[in-house]
Write an enzyme that holds these catalytic residues in place. Structure first.
Site, PDB file in Angstrom:
ATOM      1  N   LYS A 186       0.845  -1.203   0.000  1.00 41.77           N
ATOM      2  CA  LYS A 186       0.000   0.000   0.000  1.00 41.77           C
ATOM      3  C   LYS A 186       0.880   1.253   0.000  1.00 41.77           C
ATOM      4  CE  LYS A 186      -3.889  -2.343   2.075  1.00 41.77           C
ATOM      5  NZ  LYS A 186      -4.553  -2.806   3.292  1.00 41.77           N
TER       6      LYS A 186
ATOM      7  N   GLN B  86      -4.831  -1.408   9.520  1.00 43.99           N
ATOM      8  CA  GLN B  86      -4.692  -2.752   8.952  1.00 43.99           C
ATOM      9  C   GLN B  86      -5.269  -3.795   9.908  1.00 43.99           C
ATOM     10  OE1 GLN B  86      -3.355  -3.476   5.779  1.00 43.99           O
ATOM     11  NE2 GLN B  86      -4.192  -5.479   6.252  1.00 43.99           N
TER      12      GLN B  86
ATOM     13  N   ASP C 108     -11.448   2.903   3.688  1.00 36.17           N
ATOM     14  CA  ASP C 108     -11.759   1.469   3.624  1.00 36.17           C
ATOM     15  C   ASP C 108     -13.275   1.230   3.618  1.00 36.17           C
ATOM     16  OD1 ASP C 108      -9.857  -0.485   3.328  1.00 36.17           O
ATOM     17  OD2 ASP C 108      -9.310  -0.576   5.451  1.00 36.17           O
TER      18      ASP C 108
END
Ligand code: NDP
Length: 297
Positions: free
Chosen positions: A54, A98, A121
């Site tokens: 990422k 994460q 997200d």
């Protein structure tokens, strides 16, 4: 008959290029690059790989990447304080924590602390609600990537029968909501669904997000259907000690019947990071009040 292979890797590369191409105009308008902050707690090897890729993709797109690494022993309060600092930091447009988090940390509480307008997200309940009622928000990257591949392949999805297998909050449910918004007739199947094969056989569009290697067989697929395989499963390989990746669909069998199918790897997988960059670019524009034609990306 043999299905067309939907090249998610190529589509994702194109999306990343389009996102990168829009960064200079944002920079010119605001004097800064869009910023994505990624928070990693602990040393989970798979999570470390994801965070590294990422970071790399963010920098390659010309965006600013902020990495926050906390030890596995970090307390929930420390993590919440980190998220709150990022919420308040104007250089940060997107925040991603994460997952999975260590067991002593309450994942829901952490996600609820992220500013919904920086939740690239799309996991915050506010964004799940916005999606459910059709308001502008952030949609989880994997299902949004699947929708992009479907529209690229099929164009208008109106009236098509879509069957989504799996009802997780990060893939199945948002996928069903997206397909409904595109005017599909949607069935959301799960582990209690009766006659799953019969249900799937009705579908023009099948999205499999189950986590069971090659569960969806060729004779479940309606001839000509479009099959999106979200599954990523590691199974023993041909040589002892080696493993290989397979999806939730028996690809070769299904490809003999389907009109088009995503491979594993190289299908849905590469879309997730590309859509994350896209969501970050969108968040940056919305926060700065700079117009962005989202249909350009
Ligand atoms: P979850 O484990 O959260 O959800 C799995 C879903 O599948 C559940 O709704 C479950 O039903 C359903 N299910 C399980 N067994 C069956 C069965 N026998 N028949 C029908 N339905 C069943 O998984 P995720 O949604 O997080 O992920 C699904 C897959 O997608 C995994 O392989 C994962 O690795 C992959 N994935 C890939 C991503 C990518 O970037 N390409 C991103 C995210 C996930 P129930 O609710 O009834 O238990």
């Amino acid at each position: 008959m043999s299905a067309d292979i939907i090249d998610g890797k190529a589509y994702a590369a194109g999306l990343r290029e389009r996102v990168a191409g829009l960064v200079p105009a944002f920079r010119a308008a605001t004097g800064r690059a869009p910023g994505l902050a990624v928070v990693l707690v602990g040393e989970d090897p798979a999570s470390q790989v994801y965070v590294r890729s990422k970071h790399k993709a963010t920098v390659e797109a010309g965006m600013e990447s902020f990495e926050h690494r906390l030890p596995a022993t970090a307390s929930q309060d420390e993590l919440l304080a980190t998220v709150e600092r990022l919420n308040a930091d104007d250089r940060v447009d997107g925040i991603l924590v994460q997952l999975p988090l260590p067991p002593h940390i309450d994942e829901k509480r952490v996600i609820a602390t992220i500013d919904p307008d920086k939740d690239v997200d799309g996991f915050h309940v506010v964004n799940a609600g916005r999606l459910a009622v059709g308001e502008e928000g952030y949609v989880p990257c994997t299902p949004l990537g699947c929708l992009m591949l479907l529209k690229d392949r099929l164009g208008d999805l109106s009236g098509l029968e879509a069957v989504v297998i799996g009802r997780s909050n990060i893939v199945g449910k948002p996928m069903a909501a997206l397909l409904l918004a595109e005017n599909c007739t949607v069935t959301l199947a799960h582990s209690r669904t009766r006659d799953l094969a019969g249900v799937v056989r009705r579908a023009d569009i099948v999205v499999a997000a189950v986590g069971r290697p090659e569960m969806v067989r060729g004779d479940w697929i309606r001839p000509g259907a479009t099959v999106i395989d979200v599954g990523i499963n590691r199974v023993p390989g041909a040589e002892p000690g080696k493993t290989r990746l397979v999806g939730d669909v028996a690809t070769a069998e299904a490809a003999a019947v389907a009109g088009a199918i995503t491979p594993v790897p190289g299908g849905v997988g590469p879309m997730t990071i590309a859509v994350l960059l896209r969501n970050t670019l969108v968040a940056a524009h919305r926060r700065a009040g700079v117009p962005l034609a989202t249909d350009a990306i």
